[in-house]
Design an enzyme around this catalytic site. Structure first.
Site, PDB file in Angstrom:
ATOM      1  N   HIS A  51      -7.076  68.006  53.027  1.00  0.00           N
ATOM      2  CA  HIS A  51      -7.681  68.054  51.672  1.00  0.00           C
ATOM      3  C   HIS A  51      -6.820  68.862  50.726  1.00  0.00           C
ATOM      4  CE1 HIS A  51     -10.861  68.750  48.603  1.00  0.00           C
ATOM      5  NE2 HIS A  51     -11.313  67.587  49.051  1.00  0.00           N
ATOM      6  N   PHE A  52      -5.884  68.421  50.142  1.00  0.00           N
ATOM      7  CA  PHE A  52      -5.142  67.184  50.330  1.00  0.00           C
ATOM      8  C   PHE A  52      -3.748  67.592  50.780  1.00  0.00           C
ATOM      9  CE2 PHE A  52      -8.226  66.514  46.921  1.00  0.00           C
ATOM     10  CZ  PHE A  52      -8.924  65.411  47.385  1.00  0.00           C
TER      11      PHE A  52
END
Length: 149
Positions: A51-52
């Protein structure tokens, strides 16, 4: 105003453990009124693997959880409760959650919660999270303290 709490005191009061323990230190605590706590956001946290990967951002739900953990510490301290293994604080509701800026590795997330109302066993908090004095998130949290068997 009560003394601050280090990680050892926090571990005595919250049932959470790594990787979901999201409060590193309590900076200020005024029983029955407010708390100010700190979460150091590190690139080593497992959530940042996905993420991410190209631009790591702390998920909003984890920011809300960090604010709730700070609020739980306020409730336990306000009621002079040492929760042990048989007491937890559950979410009863989240209202007006707003996210204003991303929280990234290297940030220090300042978590603030104040008690707005206590009715029966439901406690309503006004909570906010800031980075470098800039609002990152805010919400009204409703929680309840329960004994578990």
């Amino acid at each position: 105003m009560t003394p601050t709490m280090d990680i050892h005191e926090i571990l005595k009061r919250l049932p959470h453990r790594y990787p979901i323990l999201l409060v590193d230190r309590v900076l200020e605590l005024e029983k029955h009124v407010r708390i100010k706590a700190l979460k150091n956001v590190s690139i080593n946290e497992p959530v940042f693997l996905g993420h991410f990967p190209h631009r790591p951002v702390m998920p909003g739900v984890l920011i809300l959880e960090a604010m709730a953990q700070a609020a739980a510490l306020l409730s336990f301290a306000s009621n002079d409760v040492d929760p042990g293994d048989d007491m937890v604080v559950y979410f009863a509701g989240i209202d007006g959650a707003r996210f204003k800026r991303p929280v990234e590795p290297g940030d220090q997330l300042i978590l603030e919660a104040s008690i707005e109302r206590v009715k029966a066993s439901i406690i309503k908090y006004k909570a906010r999270a800031t980075v470098d004095g800039e609002l990152a998130a805010e919400a009204e949290l409703m929680c309840t303290m329960r004994k578990i068997c």
